[in-house]
Design a protein around this motif. Structure first.
Motif, PDB file in Angstrom:
ATOM      1  N   ILE A 693       6.310 -11.390   3.160  1.00  0.00           N
ATOM      2  CA  ILE A 693       7.200 -10.346   2.377  1.00  0.00           C
ATOM      3  C   ILE A 693       5.835 -10.010   1.178  1.00  0.00           C
ATOM      4  CG2 ILE A 693       9.639  -9.946   0.776  1.00  0.00           C
ATOM      5  CD1 ILE A 693      10.740 -11.900   3.152  1.00  0.00           C
ATOM      6  N   GLY A 694       5.238 -11.243   0.465  1.00  0.00           N
ATOM      7  CA  GLY A 694       4.935 -10.975  -0.284  1.00  0.00           C
ATOM      8  C   GLY A 694       5.958 -10.317  -1.118  1.00  0.00           C
ATOM      9  N   PRO A 695       5.427 -10.885  -3.332  1.00  0.00           N
ATOM     10  CA  PRO A 695       6.526  -9.549  -4.105  1.00  0.00           C
ATOM     11  C   PRO A 695       7.547  -8.957  -3.428  1.00  0.00           C
ATOM     12  CG  PRO A 695       4.132  -8.696  -4.152  1.00  0.00           C
ATOM     13  CD  PRO A 695       4.109 -10.212  -3.206  1.00  0.00           C
ATOM     14  N   ILE A 696       8.736  -8.888  -4.243  1.00  0.00           N
ATOM     15  CA  ILE A 696      10.048  -8.140  -4.257  1.00  0.00           C
ATOM     16  C   ILE A 696       9.525  -7.692  -5.176  1.00  0.00           C
ATOM     17  CG2 ILE A 696      12.267  -7.023  -4.144  1.00  0.00           C
ATOM     18  CD1 ILE A 696      11.873  -9.164  -1.458  1.00  0.00           C
ATOM     19  N   LYS A 697      10.006  -6.390  -6.174  1.00  0.00           N
ATOM     20  CA  LYS A 697       9.831  -6.011  -7.181  1.00  0.00           C
ATOM     21  C   LYS A 697      11.124  -5.130  -7.217  1.00  0.00           C
ATOM     22  CE  LYS A 697       9.129  -4.898 -11.589  1.00  0.00           C
ATOM     23  NZ  LYS A 697       9.431  -5.836 -11.846  1.00  0.00           N
TER      24      LYS A 697
END
Ligand code: SER
Length: 888
Positions: A693-697
């Motif tokens: 997913i990688g980072p969630i902002k």
């Protein structure tokens, strides 16, 4: 004995007889056809049906129940009598294929006569006697057991056993499911206790049912037939508040002067006390003879009962995560809350009173139901926000109703249109309008209301029609596409149909496809279709209303049915969508972790570059909450847990798997499990490990409807892009400010402060200047017929300043007339001010400015005391003003 002691003694009694005491199940039912948990047996249905093995052969509990809507609905009766409630506790003992009628009946008799000392001669038992066409047969076994008991006690079984038909003595939870004959215990509390069973099931307030012993042995099928269950079970349900009320009203069976009331016990008295503290009225236990005409006190006591009942229903539901809302069970709660607020008017309760009843309720009940304590703040906040919203419209709605009453005096009917306006604009549920109407002798036109509602629905649908199509094979059936897109992104397929989709697109249906069609918030795939060496671009994938996968091409194309094609999904885009879909699940999990388990998904959008998630919550999220959620979910992603999917039968769904309420699920459902912590029913496509997913902002939260919020977020490369563009801006700002980036905020704050100080200084300076200028101008005054006249050009930068300067000059003059001009932005502005003496001498500001602006080739005017206007600035403004003849 008070309520807590009675509850405890019930549970102890059965514990001593080998029962496992279990906690109440949630008010949120497992069964899809129920609005609320409405009976103790709901949670045990799989054991009764033999679908699961009970972990213990016997159990006892007190179950929270709500009967407001559906097969069992007591809402309309609440308040009008002394024993109906929407929320109540049901004490129960359970045998799962273990003991049966003999033990159930003997223990019931022992508990109520020996532990609680109910007078035996006042007790009656009912036994099932089916009518023609009813299931099962006369319950001889129960009859014989009761006969033995009554004979042993020296009581006549012919008097104390009363037969009942299917309506009274055959228990069904709903139209389908486990059921069976039942035997009820009724108690006659009439003054002499000598009614000989004549009041049983006769709707008498003196003789009420306290305990229902159900002998579960059949399963009601959808087709209306009944089939025997693999084993026989016992399900008993005792009205806890009724028992507590009886012991209180009769002072432990020493007084029989008034009919028993649930509301006489400490369970309700404490809430009545809290209500009285907020209003000028006291509960006096009166009951109306009939609902139509009530005395003032009867109507007030009715309101006390309604409010006390409803605060229990609302608080317990919210504690179990069921919030007031617009649909289904949530709308039932909203209606109940609004009903309570309306009844508050009868007691002159102040706005916001309802939320104030949460504290005393929690104090009373949280020892038995600790969830009230843990959800205390949530309950209060939700009720406050709902109540405040309704408080805003209730008075205007009631005023409208008064007008409607006056207008329809002859018909005595509230039209459907008006009832709909009350619903739509003022938030009056139909049953509330009906309730108020009934009290005044008015009915409501239901059909008219439904028609108005349908009209609105049609309009809403029309506003959101997509170009819906329905494609059929030559036999008239829908085509079936085998979806292979969970595991493959491309594959060979055969076309089944190709049809126009709206005016500008073509829909292609194939026998199999890796393309995900927009559903459950996840947008449709794009990609390519290759046929005979020719490549077509698939710009979107949708489903039609028969569930067929439609691959959409821009423009009109004809591809022969039966063509061999190769379908390839745009893999990058799919992966970005999957990142956002898995991110949506994790955000859902994070929201529940940080805000509480009341958070429910209310909608979502999952695209390739962003996601949004709508959920039930009662207030805006604070920055701290957003930070905690973001930290928590990103930490989970770093753990890189595996994403696993599993297909299971809906009834095997474990409790920790989150379903979207209101969503219709088939018999088989797909569970998406991310790292073992987030488990949801979902048909969408996902990443294979959380780290992907990688980072969630989180981009922020906003309100989209009462009690519903929307959170927006970006994941993966979109999050990185967002973060780095934010960082770039910050970096540039730091360079401009010549400071390290971490000092940017402080520097900007300092600059703003500095600017504030400078503005202050400039203002003071300008004021001083203006005062000096006014002095100078006043000094030029010349007297003419007793009036001091100033005619000058002034140096100001705005018409506003001209006006304020002129007023200051006039103030300095005694009996003055001031005419000022100024060149502002290439134009001439003029203003005139006349004192009352000048006006008396026929000098009027309005006239002066009209003439002056005409001379300037412009326009203006105003009142005798003040006027303004503008004209052309030809460089001779000072001259014109000086030469201007005031008298005209
Ligand atoms: N199921 C029965 C009832 O609800 C007994 O528990 O009355």
């Amino acid at each position: 004995m008070n309520s807590a002691e009675i509850r405890q003694s019930f549970l102890e009694f059965f514990k001593e007889r080998g029962h496992t005491v279990v906690p109440s199940a949630s008010l949120m039912p497992d069964a899809p056809n129920l609005l609320f948990t409405n009976a103790g047996m709901n949670q045990f249905v799989p054991y009764f049906l033999g679908e699961r093995t009970a972990p213990f052969p016997r159990a006892a509990d007190t179950q929270k129940c709500i009967r407001a809507g559906g097969k069992h609905n007591d809402l309309e009766d609440v308040g009008l009598d002394a024993y109906h409630q929407t929320f109540f506790e049901m004490l129960g003992n359970w045998s799962f294929g273990d003991y049966f009628k003999k033990e159930a009946i003997h223990w019931a008799w022992e508990l109520i006569t020996q532990v609680w000392k109910f007078p035996k001669n006042r007790l009656y038992a009912t036994v099932y006697q089916p009518g023609a066409g009813d299931p099962s047969e006369f319950d001889q076994e129960a009859y014989d057991i009761w006969k033995g008991i009554f004979l042993d006690e020296g009581l006549d079984p012919a008097v104390h056993i009363v037969n009942g038909d299917k309506k009274d003595n055959f228990w069904m939870m709903g139209d389908t499911g486990p059921c069976g004959p039942c035997s009820e215990i009724h108690v006659d509390l009439a003054p002499e206790g000598d009614t000989r069973g004549s009041l049983v099931n006769a709707d008498s307030p003196w003789c009420i049912e306290i305990w229902n012993l159900v002998f579960i042995q059949l399963n009601a099928k959808e087709d209306g037939t009944f089939e025997p269950l693999p084993a026989k079970h016992v399900d008993t349900g005792m009205g806890f508040e009724r028992v507590v009320g009886i012991l209180s009203t009769t002072k432990q069976f020493t007084e029989f002067n008034s009919p028993p009331s649930n509301y006489e016990s400490d369970l309700f008295q404490d809430i009545f006390k809290a209500i009285s503290e907020l209003c000028p009225h006291t509960y006096r236990s009166t009951l109306p003879e009939n609902g139509q005409s009530m005395s003032e006190q009867e109507s007030r006591d009715c309101a006390f009962r309604v409010i006390a009942d409803h605060i229990r229903t609302l608080s317990f539901s919210i504690a179990d995560g069921i919030l007031p809302g617009n649909e289904g069970r949530n709308y039932v709660l909203r209606r109940i809350l609004r009903r309570a607020v309306l009844y508050g008017k009868k007691l002159d309760l102040p706005q916001g009173f309802f939320a104030q009843l949460v504290d005393p309720l929690v104090e009373k009940m949280s020892a038995a139901f600790p969830e009230l304590n843990t959800q205390h703040t949530v309950i209060k906040k939700v009720i406050t926000s709902e109540e405040t919203a309704f408080d805003k419209t209730i008075d205007r709605g009631l005023a409208l109703l008064e007008k409607v009453f006056a207008e329809s005096e002859t018909t005595k009917q509230i039209t459907g249109e008006k009832a709909f306006e009350l619903y739509d604009t003022y938030g009056f549920p139909l049953d509330l309008t009906e309730l108020i109407g009934r009290e005044r002798g008015y009915s409501v036109d239901h059909d008219g209301f439904e028609a108005a509602m349908e009209r609105q629905r049609r309009m809403a649908r029309a506003a959101q029609v997509k170009s819906a199509i329905k494609v059929q094979s030559s036999e008239g059936d829908a085509f079936k596409t085998d979806f292979i897109g969970y595991s493959s992104l491309s594959g060979a397929a055969k076309t089944l149909a190709s049809v126009p989709y709206g005016a500008e697109k073509t829909a292609i249906i194939t026998d199999r496809s890796p393309f995900y069609a927009e559903m459950g918030g996840q947008i449709g795939d794009s990609g390519s279709l290759i046929v005979e060496g020719k490549t077509y671009r698939i710009t979107d994938t949708q489903k039609d209303d028969q569930g067929q996968i439609l691959h959409l091409l821009d423009g009109q194309h004809a591809i022969d049915d039966g063509s061999e094609v190769v379908l390839s999904v745009d893999a990058d885009r799919r992966q970005r969508i999957e990142r956002h879909h898995s991110a949506a699940h994790i955000v859902n999990w994070g929201l529940r972790e940080v805000l509480g388990s009341h958070v429910r998904q209310a909608g979502s959008l999952v695209a390739d570059d962003r996601m949004r998630f709508d959920f039930s919550h009662y207030e805006a999220l604070s920055n701290d909450e957003l930070d905690s959620i973001e930290r928590l979910i990103n930490a989970r992603i770093l753990e890189n847990g595996l994403v696993q999917t599993d297909e299971i039968a809906i009834e095997d769904k474990p409790d920790d798997v989150v379903a979207v309420f209101g969503e219709k699920y088939g018999n088989r459902v797909r569970v998406v499990d991310i790292g073992g912590f987030s488990k949801e029913l979902c048909g969408g496509t996902h990443v294979s490990a959380a780290g992907e997913i990688g980072p969630i902002k989180l981009l922020g939260d906003s309100g989209i409807a009462a009690g519903t919020r929307r959170i927006e977020a970006v994941a993966g490369e979109s999050a990185l892009a967002w973060i780095s563009s934010g960082f770039r801006t910050l970096d540039q700002t730091a360079k401009i400010l010549s400071c390290p980036i971490h000092d940017v905020a402080v520097r900007i704050e300092a600059l703003l402060e500095e600017r504030k100080q400078l503005e202050k200084k400039i203002k003071a300076f300008e004021q001083k200047n203006a005062a000096a200028a006014a002095d100078d101008l006043a000094a030029t005054a010349q007297e003419s017929s007793g009036i001091q006249v100033v005619k000058q050009q002034a140096q100001v930068s705005s018409p506003k300043d001209l006006k304020s300067l002129g007023a200051q000059v006039l103030e300095k003059l005694d009996k003055g007339c001031v005419v000022l001009g100024a060149s502002i932005g290439g134009k001439a502005s003029v203003a005139a001010f006349c004192s009352k003496e000048a006006i008396a001498a026929d000098l009027k500001a309005g006239d002066i400015i009209r003439r002056l602006t005409t001379e300037l080739g412009g326009k203006g005017g105003g009142k005798p005391e003040f006027a303004m206007g503008g004209g052309q600035d030809r460089g001779d403004l000072a001259q014109i003003i000086e030469n201007f003849d005031l008298q005209g």
